[in-house]
Design a protein around this motif. Structure first.
Motif, PDB file in Angstrom:
ATOM      1  N   ASN A  15    -106.274  31.373  25.233  1.00  0.00           N
ATOM      2  CA  ASN A  15    -105.436  30.440  25.149  1.00  0.00           C
ATOM      3  C   ASN A  15    -106.412  29.155  25.336  1.00  0.00           C
ATOM      4  O   ASN A  15    -106.163  28.184  26.179  1.00  0.00           O
ATOM      5  N   ASP A  17    -109.109  26.269  23.202  1.00  0.00           N
ATOM      6  CA  ASP A  17    -109.418  25.268  21.799  1.00  0.00           C
ATOM      7  C   ASP A  17    -110.498  26.058  21.177  1.00  0.00           C
ATOM      8  O   ASP A  17    -111.716  26.058  21.996  1.00  0.00           O
ATOM      9  N   ASN A  19    -112.414  25.523  19.028  1.00  0.00           N
ATOM     10  CA  ASN A  19    -113.573  24.430  18.053  1.00  0.00           C
ATOM     11  C   ASN A  19    -114.694  24.480  19.276  1.00  0.00           C
ATOM     12  O   ASN A  19    -115.490  24.203  18.792  1.00  0.00           O
ATOM     13  N   ASN A  46    -106.175  31.839  20.689  1.00  0.00           N
ATOM     14  CA  ASN A  46    -107.039  30.599  20.993  1.00  0.00           C
ATOM     15  C   ASN A  46    -106.393  29.801  19.706  1.00  0.00           C
ATOM     16  O   ASN A  46    -105.830  30.278  18.805  1.00  0.00           O
ATOM     17  N   PHE A  47    -106.618  28.293  19.808  1.00  0.00           N
ATOM     18  CA  PHE A  47    -105.765  27.586  18.916  1.00  0.00           C
ATOM     19  C   PHE A  47    -107.084  26.442  18.536  1.00  0.00           C
ATOM     20  O   PHE A  47    -108.105  26.325  18.972  1.00  0.00           O
ATOM     21  N   GLY A  48    -106.517  25.469  17.574  1.00  0.00           N
ATOM     22  CA  GLY A  48    -107.525  24.520  17.383  1.00  0.00           C
ATOM     23  C   GLY A  48    -107.710  24.271  16.037  1.00  0.00           C
ATOM     24  O   GLY A  48    -107.083  24.919  15.152  1.00  0.00           O
TER      25      GLY A  48
END
Length: 98
Positions: A15, A17, A19, A46-48
């Motif tokens: 969870n 970023d 990047n 994960n996100f971004g």
């Protein structure tokens, strides 16, 4: 045929970023996030901006039976997350290239 290699990788299950990881931010890879049963991004994924695609986290999958498989039985429910979503994307890519 000189088409090269397509690198598909899991974004991670923290969870965070994505990047922040040099590998995730590489323009030479396809970074995969996980979705839940509702089709939305999984809370742990994960996100971004480095995420190219998301796929189902496949919480119940078929397995090679016996000791050669991920679990001792024919099915496993302990393989999930972005590590399970990434092979789904790899399979779709293989079909597209075929």
């Amino acid at each position: 045929g000189g088409l090269g290699t397509i690198i598909v990788q899991a974004a991670g299950n923290d969870n965070l970023d994505a990047n922040g990881s040099g590998l995730n931010a590489s323009r030479f890879t396809i970074t995969v996030a996980a979705t839940g049963e509702d089709g939305f991004a999984a809370s742990y994924s994960n996100f971004g901006a480095s995420i190219l695609v998301a796929a189902p986290a496949a919480s119940v999958t078929t397995d090679i039976t016996g000791a050669g498989g991920y679990d001792a039985g024919s099915y496993t429910d302990s393989f999930g997350g972005t590590s399970a979503a990434t092979p789904v994307v790899s399979g779709v890519i293989a079909l597209m290239l075929d």
